[in-house]
Design a protein around this motif. Structure first.
Motif, PDB file in Angstrom:
ATOM      1  N   ARG A 194      17.097  -6.956 -39.273  1.00 45.91           N
ATOM      2  CA  ARG A 194      18.407  -6.317 -39.443  1.00 45.91           C
ATOM      3  C   ARG A 194      19.516  -7.099 -38.764  1.00 45.91           C
ATOM      4  O   ARG A 194      19.274  -7.812 -37.794  1.00 45.91           O
ATOM      5  N   MET A 195      20.717  -6.878 -39.232  1.00 47.47           N
ATOM      6  CA  MET A 195      21.903  -7.316 -38.500  1.00 47.47           C
ATOM      7  C   MET A 195      22.288  -6.195 -37.521  1.00 47.47           C
ATOM      8  O   MET A 195      21.791  -5.070 -37.624  1.00 47.47           O
ATOM      9  N   GLY A 196      23.217  -6.481 -36.639  1.00 47.85           N
ATOM     10  CA  GLY A 196      23.675  -5.472 -35.671  1.00 47.85           C
ATOM     11  C   GLY A 196      24.372  -4.294 -36.320  1.00 47.85           C
ATOM     12  O   GLY A 196      24.561  -3.258 -35.686  1.00 47.85           O
ATOM     13  N   PHE A 220      18.637   6.874 -13.958  1.00 49.37           N
ATOM     14  CA  PHE A 220      19.771   6.039 -14.355  1.00 49.37           C
ATOM     15  C   PHE A 220      19.590   5.597 -15.807  1.00 49.37           C
ATOM     16  O   PHE A 220      18.494   5.192 -16.203  1.00 49.37           O
ATOM     17  N   GLY A 221      20.667   5.686 -16.577  1.00 41.10           N
ATOM     18  CA  GLY A 221      20.613   5.282 -17.982  1.00 41.10           C
ATOM     19  C   GLY A 221      21.436   4.042 -18.258  1.00 41.10           C
ATOM     20  O   GLY A 221      22.648   4.136 -18.479  1.00 41.10           O
ATOM     21  N   PRO A 222      20.793   2.850 -18.229  1.00 40.48           N
ATOM     22  CA  PRO A 222      21.558   1.628 -18.527  1.00 40.48           C
ATOM     23  C   PRO A 222      21.921   1.550 -20.004  1.00 40.48           C
ATOM     24  O   PRO A 222      21.186   2.029 -20.860  1.00 40.48           O
ATOM     25  N   VAL A 223      23.057   0.928 -20.254  1.00 40.76           N
ATOM     26  CA  VAL A 223      23.552   0.752 -21.632  1.00 40.76           C
ATOM     27  C   VAL A 223      23.839  -0.721 -21.874  1.00 40.76           C
ATOM     28  O   VAL A 223      24.369  -1.404 -20.994  1.00 40.76           O
ATOM     29  N   VAL A 224      23.463  -1.197 -23.046  1.00 37.78           N
ATOM     30  CA  VAL A 224      23.886  -2.528 -23.486  1.00 37.78           C
ATOM     31  C   VAL A 224      24.401  -2.380 -24.915  1.00 37.78           C
ATOM     32  O   VAL A 224      23.696  -1.886 -25.788  1.00 37.78           O
ATOM     33  N   ASN A 225      25.643  -2.765 -25.119  1.00 38.91           N
ATOM     34  CA  ASN A 225      26.295  -2.547 -26.406  1.00 38.91           C
ATOM     35  C   ASN A 225      25.814  -3.536 -27.463  1.00 38.91           C
ATOM     36  O   ASN A 225      25.473  -4.662 -27.167  1.00 38.91           O
ATOM     37  N   THR A 226      25.819  -3.066 -28.728  1.00 39.20           N
ATOM     38  CA  THR A 226      25.357  -3.887 -29.847  1.00 39.20           C
ATOM     39  C   THR A 226      26.524  -4.657 -30.475  1.00 39.20           C
ATOM     40  O   THR A 226      27.603  -4.096 -30.684  1.00 39.20           O
ATOM     41  N   ASN A 227      26.296  -5.934 -30.763  1.00 38.30           N
ATOM     42  CA  ASN A 227      27.270  -6.763 -31.477  1.00 38.30           C
ATOM     43  C   ASN A 227      26.903  -6.729 -32.962  1.00 38.30           C
ATOM     44  O   ASN A 227      25.843  -7.227 -33.359  1.00 38.30           O
ATOM     45  N   THR A 228      27.774  -6.114 -33.775  1.00 33.46           N
ATOM     46  CA  THR A 228      27.451  -5.921 -35.191  1.00 33.46           C
ATOM     47  C   THR A 228      27.407  -7.229 -35.978  1.00 33.46           C
ATOM     48  O   THR A 228      26.828  -7.282 -37.060  1.00 33.46           O
ATOM     49  N   SER A 229      28.001  -8.279 -35.446  1.00 28.47           N
ATOM     50  CA  SER A 229      28.052  -9.556 -36.166  1.00 28.47           C
ATOM     51  C   SER A 229      26.859 -10.456 -35.874  1.00 28.47           C
ATOM     52  O   SER A 229      26.779 -11.562 -36.399  1.00 28.47           O
ATOM     53  N   ARG A 230      25.986 -10.011 -34.999  1.00 31.84           N
ATOM     54  CA  ARG A 230      24.798 -10.796 -34.658  1.00 31.84           C
ATOM     55  C   ARG A 230      23.549 -10.059 -35.138  1.00 31.84           C
ATOM     56  O   ARG A 230      23.567  -8.870 -35.421  1.00 31.84           O
ATOM     57  N   SER A 231      22.432 -10.783 -35.163  1.00 29.82           N
ATOM     58  CA  SER A 231      21.189 -10.197 -35.674  1.00 29.82           C
ATOM     59  C   SER A 231      20.588  -9.194 -34.685  1.00 29.82           C
ATOM     60  O   SER A 231      20.948  -9.172 -33.498  1.00 29.82           O
ATOM     61  N   ALA A 232      19.641  -8.394 -35.186  1.00 27.93           N
ATOM     62  CA  ALA A 232      18.920  -7.464 -34.303  1.00 27.93           C
ATOM     63  C   ALA A 232      18.178  -8.248 -33.231  1.00 27.93           C
ATOM     64  O   ALA A 232      18.067  -7.799 -32.089  1.00 27.93           O
ATOM     65  N   VAL A 289      23.664   0.955 -29.231  1.00 27.42           N
ATOM     66  CA  VAL A 289      23.334   0.513 -27.871  1.00 27.42           C
ATOM     67  C   VAL A 289      21.826   0.245 -27.747  1.00 27.42           C
ATOM     68  O   VAL A 289      21.025   0.777 -28.523  1.00 27.42           O
ATOM     69  N   GLY A 290      21.474  -0.583 -26.782  1.00 31.85           N
ATOM     70  CA  GLY A 290      20.061  -0.827 -26.489  1.00 31.85           C
ATOM     71  C   GLY A 290      19.333  -1.583 -27.588  1.00 31.85           C
ATOM     72  O   GLY A 290      18.113  -1.416 -27.748  1.00 31.85           O
ATOM     73  N   GLY A 291      20.031  -2.398 -28.347  1.00 33.05           N
ATOM     74  CA  GLY A 291      19.384  -3.162 -29.418  1.00 33.05           C
ATOM     75  C   GLY A 291      19.288  -2.391 -30.731  1.00 33.05           C
ATOM     76  O   GLY A 291      18.733  -2.895 -31.706  1.00 33.05           O
ATOM     77  N   ILE A 292      19.833  -1.158 -30.758  1.00 33.79           N
ATOM     78  CA  ILE A 292      19.853  -0.355 -31.988  1.00 33.79           C
ATOM     79  C   ILE A 292      21.109  -0.740 -32.783  1.00 33.79           C
ATOM     80  O   ILE A 292      22.190  -0.848 -32.209  1.00 33.79           O
ATOM     81  N   PRO A 293      20.987  -0.937 -34.097  1.00 33.27           N
ATOM     82  CA  PRO A 293      22.177  -1.265 -34.889  1.00 33.27           C
ATOM     83  C   PRO A 293      23.279  -0.216 -34.775  1.00 33.27           C
ATOM     84  O   PRO A 293      23.003   0.979 -34.599  1.00 33.27           O
ATOM     85  N   ASP A 353      12.874   1.241 -38.919  1.00 33.91           N
ATOM     86  CA  ASP A 353      12.236  -0.031 -38.534  1.00 33.91           C
ATOM     87  C   ASP A 353      12.937  -0.632 -37.326  1.00 33.91           C
ATOM     88  O   ASP A 353      12.288  -1.106 -36.384  1.00 33.91           O
ATOM     89  N   ALA A 354      14.277  -0.577 -37.317  1.00 29.00           N
ATOM     90  CA  ALA A 354      15.023  -1.162 -36.198  1.00 29.00           C
ATOM     91  C   ALA A 354      14.879  -0.318 -34.932  1.00 29.00           C
ATOM     92  O   ALA A 354      14.698  -0.851 -33.830  1.00 29.00           O
ATOM     93  N   VAL A 355      14.952   1.012 -35.084  1.00 28.09           N
ATOM     94  CA  VAL A 355      14.853   1.900 -33.917  1.00 28.09           C
ATOM     95  C   VAL A 355      13.485   1.763 -33.259  1.00 28.09           C
ATOM     96  O   VAL A 355      13.374   1.610 -32.034  1.00 28.09           O
ATOM     97  N   SER A 356      12.426   1.789 -34.064  1.00 30.22           N
ATOM     98  CA  SER A 356      11.085   1.761 -33.474  1.00 30.22           C
ATOM     99  C   SER A 356      10.810   0.412 -32.806  1.00 30.22           C
ATOM    100  O   SER A 356      10.165   0.359 -31.751  1.00 30.22           O
ATOM    101  N   ARG A 357      11.334  -0.675 -33.374  1.00 37.06           N
ATOM    102  CA  ARG A 357      11.119  -1.989 -32.750  1.00 37.06           C
ATOM    103  C   ARG A 357      11.863  -2.109 -31.417  1.00 37.06           C
ATOM    104  O   ARG A 357      11.322  -2.602 -30.426  1.00 37.06           O
ATOM    105  N   ALA A 358      13.105  -1.637 -31.403  1.00 42.29           N
ATOM    106  CA  ALA A 358      13.874  -1.688 -30.152  1.00 42.29           C
ATOM    107  C   ALA A 358      13.233  -0.788 -29.096  1.00 42.29           C
ATOM    108  O   ALA A 358      13.142  -1.146 -27.907  1.00 42.29           O
ATOM    109  N   SER A 359      12.777   0.389 -29.520  1.00 38.22           N
ATOM    110  CA  SER A 359      12.154   1.351 -28.611  1.00 38.22           C
ATOM    111  C   SER A 359      10.905   0.750 -27.954  1.00 38.22           C
ATOM    112  O   SER A 359      10.720   0.803 -26.729  1.00 38.22           O
ATOM    113  N   LYS A 360      10.053   0.158 -28.785  1.00 44.62           N
ATOM    114  CA  LYS A 360       8.818  -0.459 -28.270  1.00 44.62           C
ATOM    115  C   LYS A 360       9.139  -1.624 -27.325  1.00 44.62           C
ATOM    116  O   LYS A 360       8.523  -1.773 -26.265  1.00 44.62           O
TER     117      LYS A 360
END
Lengths: 105, 355
Positions: free
Chosen positions: B8-10, B283-295, B325-329, B337-344
């Motif tokens: 996927r893309m972001g 604590f809940g860390p966050v990392v923002n997703t860049n939509t112009s880059r790949s998953a 966030v967190g590698g999710i598009p 497919d994207a959610v489960s891969r990022a989750s794992k």
């Protein structure tokens, strides 16, 4: 809506289908990291840590201990009653149970 | 012929990449995180594992048995009966029904009760209704049930609140006045959150979820940390989860400190330390997703940041993995497919204590 379910299916501990609520309570109540929380709960239940996410193992244990099961079993402890049994099992206090006890005293 | 894998893309769009391309994007995303946060690289083994996760020829993947983690939730039951503004699916129901559906139908490990506006400030006029909802839910559910909302310091500025908007003041080069406004708003937010949670604890809440801490900058985080500190002091047994709004704490004020540390410019591994110091349990860390880059690029970056936060934290880390966030598009209905891969990946490579 599908996203949280995808997380639950991929990585979650299945809540009261297994022992996810119990492990979460130890992370919250004692700030235990995941390994310590699983060890603590597994010891209290006399199972291995891999069993904590195993519905086959946990179903019978939960029913025997009266700590709540996923299906609606007539007469089985639910809600506050199940949480009071969880308090005893894990050796913690749960706020809603404390409030309940104060109201009936 | 080179094998290509669907990924996927972001923004969620399907693309095809070779293993070499996936690895290259993972490394590039990782390098962005290590450069920004001054944190360690992932190991070669960890990068290989991420490639394997992304290239798995299955629609959905899952963690290895025994590696499962508890899942906590923001927005709570509003995702059932809420409107699209909260990504709700608009099923007419009550919040009690929503909590029970999560506990007994979806297998949720924990749940959260929240107000439809999902900010703390608007809860004040309807606090009795919120207490009543919490009491009914606590009587009928077993899983830990928090009360959650956003600190949302923006509601304390004109035209919604009593303090002049610091953005307007800064545009007029009134920097000192803008800072005074942020400090005043933060004091009000701390006061309001503490008051609301005092009421909710008297109605049996297990605890509180601070969702999107820092969304309105360092003042938002300052208010949240002081509310956490006050609640921990008043309720030693309260469950407190603090999830961030972004990977970097924005310095709208710039000089606000907690425990002698400047909040502006903090990355997840630094945020974890002050959140823990204030008295939170999770604590809940966050990392923002860049939509112009790949998953792959986004996942490499997110896992690197979160792994460093998990290592630095003295309390459990439940990584934020919502839409964007967190590698999710960044897409309202992110693909499974994207959610489960990022989750794992977050569980098995970053080593999170929960999601």
């Amino acid at each position: 809506m599908g996203m949280p379910i995808a997380h639950i299916m991929t990585s979650g501990m299945s809540g009261i289908r297994a022992a996810g609520d119990l492990v979460a309570r130890m992370e919250f109540s004692k700030s235990m990291r995941i390994g310590e929380a699983k060890e603590y709960v597994a010891k209290k239940l006399n199972v291995s840590t891999i069993d904590l996410s195993d519905e086959y193992v946990m179903r019978e244990i939960r029913e025997d201990l009266g700590i709540g099961v996923i299906t609606s079993v007539a007469g089985a402890p639910k809600g506050i009653a199940a949480k009071m049994n969880i308090e005893k099992l894990l050796g913690i206090k749960i706020n809603s149970c404390e409030r309940f006890r104060k109201q009936i005293a | 012929m080179t094998t290509e894998y669907a990924t996927r893309m972001g923004d969620g769009q399907r693309i095809f990449m070779t293993r070499e391309q996936i690895l290259a994007d993972l490394i590039e995303g990782m390098a962005d995180a290590t450069d920004l946060g001054t944190i360690p690289d992932l190991s070669e083994d960890e990068l290989d594992k991420l490639v394997d996760i992304i290239a798995t020829p299955a629609r959905m993947v899952g963690v290895e048995p025994g590696k499962e983690v508890p899942v906590t939730h923001d927005i709570g039951t509003i995702r059932i009966d809420g409107d699209q503004g909260n990504s709700g699916v608009g099923i007419p129901s009550s919040r009690l029904v929503g909590v029970m559906m999560h506990e007994r139908a979806f297998g949720a490990d924990t749940m959260e009760l929240g107000h439809i506006d999902y900010s703390y400030k608007p809860v004040k006029p309807v606090i009795s209704n919120e207490q009543q909802a919490m009491e009914v839910c606590q009587q009928n559910t077993i899983i830990p049930l928090l009360y959650g909302a956003m600190p949302n310091l923006g509601l304390y500025y004109t035209p919604d609140g009593p303090f002049e908007n610091p953005g307007d003041l800064m545009k007029a080069f009134k920097i000192d006045e803008a800072r005074v406004s942020i400090e005043g708003a933060a004091k009000h937010a701390t006061r309001d959150i503490t008051w609301i949670m005092r009421k909710m604890m008297s109605s049996g809440a297990d605890g509180v979820n601070f969702d999107t801490v820092g969304a309105a900058g360092d003042g938002d985080m300052y208010a949240s940390l002081h509310a956490i500190e006050a609640l921990r002091k008043e309720f030693p047994e309260i469950y407190i989860e603090a999830g961030m709004a972004g990977e970097l704490t924005l310095g709208l004020h710039g000089d606000l400190q907690y425990d002698g540390k400047v909040l502006a410019g903090m990355w997840p591994h630094q945020q974890a330390e002050v959140v823990s110091k204030a008295g939170a349990n999770i604590f809940g860390p966050v990392v923002n997703t860049n939509t112009s880059r790949s998953a792959a690029w986004n996942l490499g970056r997110a896992v690197t940041f979160v792994k460093a936060a998990v290592k630095a934290s003295s309390i459990p880390c439940h990584v934020n993995m919502g839409m964007g966030v967190g590698g999710i598009p960044m897409f309202e209905t992110p693909t499974i497919d994207a959610v489960s891969r990022a989750s794992k990946a977050m569980v098995e490579v970053a080593g999170v204590d929960g999601i």
